[in-house]
Design a protein around this motif. Structure first.
Motif, PDB file in Angstrom:
ATOM      1  N   GLU A   1       0.812  -1.216   0.000  1.00  0.00           N
ATOM      2  CA  GLU A   1       0.000   0.000   0.000  1.00  0.00           C
ATOM      3  C   GLU A   1       0.847   1.269   0.000  1.00  0.00           C
ATOM      4  O   GLU A   1       0.340   2.353  -0.265  1.00  0.00           O
ATOM      5  N   ARG A   2       2.135   1.148   0.279  1.00  0.00           N
ATOM      6  CA  ARG A   2       3.030   2.308   0.204  1.00  0.00           C
ATOM      7  C   ARG A   2       3.421   2.626  -1.237  1.00  0.00           C
ATOM      8  O   ARG A   2       3.945   3.700  -1.519  1.00  0.00           O
ATOM      9  N   LEU A   3       3.193   1.679  -2.147  1.00  0.00           N
ATOM     10  CA  LEU A   3       3.559   1.886  -3.548  1.00  0.00           C
ATOM     11  C   LEU A   3       2.562   2.826  -4.219  1.00  0.00           C
ATOM     12  O   LEU A   3       1.368   2.788  -3.910  1.00  0.00           O
ATOM     13  N   PRO A   4       3.027   3.667  -5.154  1.00  0.00           N
ATOM     14  CA  PRO A   4       2.118   4.594  -5.833  1.00  0.00           C
ATOM     15  C   PRO A   4       1.039   3.841  -6.613  1.00  0.00           C
ATOM     16  O   PRO A   4       1.330   2.868  -7.307  1.00  0.00           O
ATOM     17  N   GLY A   5      -0.186   4.292  -6.474  1.00  0.00           N
ATOM     18  CA  GLY A   5      -1.293   3.713  -7.232  1.00  0.00           C
ATOM     19  C   GLY A   5      -1.844   2.421  -6.659  1.00  0.00           C
ATOM     20  O   GLY A   5      -2.744   1.820  -7.238  1.00  0.00           O
ATOM     21  N   ILE A   6      -1.315   1.969  -5.537  1.00  0.00           N
ATOM     22  CA  ILE A   6      -1.789   0.722  -4.926  1.00  0.00           C
ATOM     23  C   ILE A   6      -2.552   1.059  -3.647  1.00  0.00           C
ATOM     24  O   ILE A   6      -1.972   1.512  -2.669  1.00  0.00           O
ATOM     25  N   GLY A   7      -3.858   0.835  -3.688  1.00  0.00           N
ATOM     26  CA  GLY A   7      -4.690   1.035  -2.509  1.00  0.00           C
ATOM     27  C   GLY A   7      -4.950  -0.298  -1.828  1.00  0.00           C
ATOM     28  O   GLY A   7      -4.427  -1.339  -2.245  1.00  0.00           O
ATOM     29  N   PRO A   8      -5.785  -0.300  -0.797  1.00  0.00           N
ATOM     30  CA  PRO A   8      -6.054  -1.537  -0.058  1.00  0.00           C
ATOM     31  C   PRO A   8      -6.611  -2.670  -0.925  1.00  0.00           C
ATOM     32  O   PRO A   8      -6.213  -3.821  -0.770  1.00  0.00           O
ATOM     33  N   ARG A   9      -7.518  -2.360  -1.847  1.00  0.00           N
ATOM     34  CA  ARG A   9      -8.101  -3.417  -2.686  1.00  0.00           C
ATOM     35  C   ARG A   9      -7.070  -4.001  -3.642  1.00  0.00           C
ATOM     36  O   ARG A   9      -6.985  -5.218  -3.799  1.00  0.00           O
ATOM     37  N   SER A  10      -6.309  -3.130  -4.301  1.00  0.00           N
ATOM     38  CA  SER A  10      -5.274  -3.623  -5.220  1.00  0.00           C
ATOM     39  C   SER A  10      -4.239  -4.443  -4.467  1.00  0.00           C
ATOM     40  O   SER A  10      -3.785  -5.490  -4.947  1.00  0.00           O
ATOM     41  N   ALA A  11      -3.852  -3.971  -3.285  1.00  0.00           N
ATOM     42  CA  ALA A  11      -2.881  -4.709  -2.479  1.00  0.00           C
ATOM     43  C   ALA A  11      -3.429  -6.087  -2.120  1.00  0.00           C
ATOM     44  O   ALA A  11      -2.714  -7.094  -2.181  1.00  0.00           O
ATOM     45  N   GLY A  12      -4.707  -6.144  -1.779  1.00  0.00           N
ATOM     46  CA  GLY A  12      -5.333  -7.423  -1.455  1.00  0.00           C
ATOM     47  C   GLY A  12      -5.321  -8.384  -2.632  1.00  0.00           C
ATOM     48  O   GLY A  12      -5.060  -9.583  -2.481  1.00  0.00           O
ATOM     49  N   ARG A  13      -5.601  -7.859  -3.835  1.00  0.00           N
ATOM     50  CA  ARG A  13      -5.574  -8.709  -5.033  1.00  0.00           C
ATOM     51  C   ARG A  13      -4.162  -9.210  -5.317  1.00  0.00           C
ATOM     52  O   ARG A  13      -3.967 -10.360  -5.727  1.00  0.00           O
ATOM     53  N   LEU A  14      -3.163  -8.359  -5.102  1.00  0.00           N
ATOM     54  CA  LEU A  14      -1.778  -8.781  -5.313  1.00  0.00           C
ATOM     55  C   LEU A  14      -1.381  -9.882  -4.331  1.00  0.00           C
ATOM     56  O   LEU A  14      -0.730 -10.862  -4.710  1.00  0.00           O
ATOM     57  N   VAL A  15      -1.777  -9.728  -3.079  1.00  0.00           N
ATOM     58  CA  VAL A  15      -1.472 -10.756  -2.076  1.00  0.00           C
ATOM     59  C   VAL A  15      -2.139 -12.072  -2.463  1.00  0.00           C
ATOM     60  O   VAL A  15      -1.519 -13.141  -2.414  1.00  0.00           O
ATOM     61  N   GLU A  16      -3.403 -11.998  -2.867  1.00  0.00           N
ATOM     62  CA  GLU A  16      -4.114 -13.215  -3.270  1.00  0.00           C
ATOM     63  C   GLU A  16      -3.408 -13.886  -4.448  1.00  0.00           C
ATOM     64  O   GLU A  16      -3.249 -15.111  -4.477  1.00  0.00           O
ATOM     65  N   HIS A  17      -2.961 -13.083  -5.414  1.00  0.00           N
ATOM     66  CA  HIS A  17      -2.241 -13.650  -6.563  1.00  0.00           C
ATOM     67  C   HIS A  17      -0.955 -14.335  -6.107  1.00  0.00           C
ATOM     68  O   HIS A  17      -0.646 -15.452  -6.546  1.00  0.00           O
ATOM     69  N   LEU A  18      -0.207 -13.672  -5.239  1.00  0.00           N
ATOM     70  CA  LEU A  18       1.066 -14.239  -4.780  1.00  0.00           C
ATOM     71  C   LEU A  18       0.869 -15.530  -3.990  1.00  0.00           C
ATOM     72  O   LEU A  18       1.745 -16.397  -3.975  1.00  0.00           O
ATOM     73  N   LEU A  19      -0.281 -15.669  -3.350  1.00  0.00           N
ATOM     74  CA  LEU A  19      -0.554 -16.885  -2.579  1.00  0.00           C
ATOM     75  C   LEU A  19      -1.075 -18.028  -3.447  1.00  0.00           C
ATOM     76  O   LEU A  19      -1.039 -19.185  -3.032  1.00  0.00           O
TER      77      LEU A  19
END
Length: 200
Positions: free
Chosen positions: A17-35
């Motif tokens: 979420e510290r990355l530009p353009g990444i909010g809580p929802r996008s961060a959640g989708r990225l975590v789900e993808h990585l898992l």
């Protein structure tokens, strides 16, 4: 209310979420993808991030991202050295280069003027640009800063600083995008498109 996110997930979300353009929802989708991705994909991503930090730096001449100094553009004898295209960010040069329409040099400012945020000329690479513009053979500086208030202010400031050198100082044309509808274009863009109209 119970915290359903494991500690490791919460920690990764905090970093993403510290990355530009990444909010809580996008961060959640990225975590789900990585898992759920291939087991070696997160490790490869981690290695790529470490490699990025170890190898990539700014060119000492133009401030583009590079693994070599000077960068491939600055060291290419086939480039047109009479023109310097100025961008706010090193990554802005990528789509410009991809057009295949520009063969000159670049200069990244590493930001834009923003008095409200305490960013003045001394915080950018404007002095280095002026030094390059005084160099032998430079005839034109193209100010391709973003079409925002800060970008326009930065371009105007640089144009005034370049004026005594007698160079051509230009801005890329802006207007209605290809495939766009006139009714959907904002007033400032539409006004610029009308001012920069060309004969058919």
């Amino acid at each position: 209310m119970k915290e359903l996110r494991p500690a490791a997930v919460r920690e990764l979300l905090t970093h993403l979420e510290r990355l530009p353009g990444i909010g809580p929802r996008s961060a959640g989708r990225l975590v789900e993808h990585l898992l759920t991705c291939a087991p070696d994909e997160p490790a490869r991503l981690g290695e790529a991030l470490v490699t990025l930090r170890e190898r990539v730096r700014l060119c000492s001449t133009c401030f583009l991202l590079t693994e070599e100094d000077p960068c491939p553009v600055c060291s290419d004898p086939e480039r047109d050295r009479s023109t310097i295209l100025v961008v706010e960010s090193p990554t802005t040069a990528w789509p410009v280069e991809a057009t295949g329409e520009y063969n000159g040099l670049y200069h990244a400012l590493l930001g834009h003027l923003s008095p409200l945020h305490g960013v003045g000329p001394e915080d950018l690479t404007i002095d280095q640009l002026l030094q390059r513009a005084r160099g032998e053979g430079v005839r034109e500086v193209i100010l391709a800063t973003n079409p925002t208030v800060e970008g326009e202010t930065t371009a105007l400031y640089i144009a005034r600083r370049l004026e005594p050198l007698g160079l051509t100082v230009s801005r890329p044309a802006s207007g209605i995008p290809v495939g766009g509808e006139v009714s959907a274009v904002d007033q400032v863009t539409l006004a610029q498109a009308l001012q920069l109209r060309r004969r058919v």
